[in-house]
Scaffold this motif. Structure first.
Motif: not given
Length: 332
Positions: A15-25, A55-56, A309-317
């Motif tokens: 969903e659109f939002g902060g780094p935590d919206v990046l999910k491994l799928t 962020m959309g 790759l699984a830590n993409a949210s940390k990379a965005h932070e």
């Protein structure tokens, strides 16, 4: 496709939002269409555009993958019909319109470059987006020439570290802005004649001082906001100002009279949505003019950090903290 799995791991924007919206799928591995190659990804570059998409505010162009990721490096795993430039097993890096945050990615063959000699396969992911952005905006649109002065805002960013090296190597006087003493030192170590700590100094005054009152011939800006008016003030007569982002806002009130009196050019640019033919032309130009400089060791890939790759949210932070110097990478 030989030895290519039917499914792969990738990062989706849940969903659109902060780094935590990046999910491994887990999703289907893409298939190369006519003129496309499938790359087994060794690394993907993280760019501000990925954050804005998350962020959309920066959707993928029509027909492109909605997964984030604008550049990758890796090995050609398969080729689609009509491909003539690449074969399975080639080590490459590529500019993409999306889909790089994954184990496999497809891209048109015209947007692919060979991994430069002397650069690791992982580090090669730090090159395509930044180099093509700098080449098209600074040297093609900005018409920067040897002996001129270039002002780069965000000198310690991926774009900035690339622009400093490329311009200084080609005989340009480079001035860069950055937000700390350490970042300023990094800019000067890469070739800037003067780095300006924008938290402590007025870049307009420093630019005029360094250029004996003339100003900068070309200004590369990703800040926007109040920098728009200040860039006009810092520009030399017949200067060229190129905006590639507006991190401080795109809606500004500006007195355009100095633009007219100084005969300035103010322009904006994006790279992602350009068509296949334009990207192929740009890729060819970069391969001809910049790749030899990389292989000669005169320009290097500046990598700040690499995340799984699984830590993409940390990379965005890390990206959004603005604490990085150079590129941030993801590895599957």
């Amino acid at each position: 496709m030989t030895n290519v799995p039917a499914t792969m791991n990738a990062i989706e924007i849940s969903e659109f939002g902060g780094p935590d919206v990046l999910k491994l799928t887990e999703c289907a591995t893409p298939q190369p269409a006519h003129g496309e190659v499938l790359i087994k990804v060794a690394a993907a570059g993280v760019n501000r555009g990925d954050c804005v998409q998350r962020m959309g505010f920066y959707p993928a162009p029509p027909g492109a993958s909605d997964l984030p990721g604008l550049e990758v490096s890796g090995t050609v795993a398969a080729i689609g019909p009509g491909v003539s430039l690449w074969k399975e097993g080639d080590e490459v890096c590529a500019l993409m319109a999306g889909g790089g945050y994954a184990e496999y990615a497809v891209v048109h063959e015209g947007s692919v470059l060979p991994k430069p000699q002397g650069v690791s396969l992982v580090d090669a992911a730090a090159l395509p987006e930044t180099i093509m952005t700098v080449w098209t905006n600074v040297f093609e649109d900005g018409q920067l020439s040897p002996g001129e002065t270039l002002l780069i805002h965000g000198g310690s960013s991926g774009i900035g570290t690339t622009a400093i090296q490329l311009a200084s190597t080609l005989g340009v006087k480079v001035i860069a802005t950055a937000g700390s003493a350490d970042k300023c030192k990094a800019c000067e170590d890469l070739g800037a004649v003067r780095a300006i700590n924008y938290r402590e100094e007025d870049f307009v005054e420093v630019v005029k001082d360094v250029t004996d009152g003339k100003g900068a011939d070309v200004i590369l800006d990703m800040v926007g906001g109040d920098y728009v008016a200040r860039n006009i003030e810092a520009a030399a007569r017949q200067g060229r100002i190129v905006n590639i982002a507006y991190m401080s806002g795109s809606r500004v009130e500006v007195d355009l009279l100095p633009l007219m009196l100084k005969r300035l050019t103010l322009r904006g640019s994006t790279l992602r949505a350009r068509d296949v033919a334009e990207k192929a032309r740009l890729t060819s130009e970069v391969r001809m003019h910049v790749w030899p400089l990389i292989e000669a060791g005169r320009i290097k890939a500046v990598v700040d950090d690499t995340y799984p790759l699984a830590n993409a949210s940390k990379a965005h932070e890390r990206m959004e903290s603005s604490g990085h110097v150079g590129k941030i990478l993801l590895t599957p």
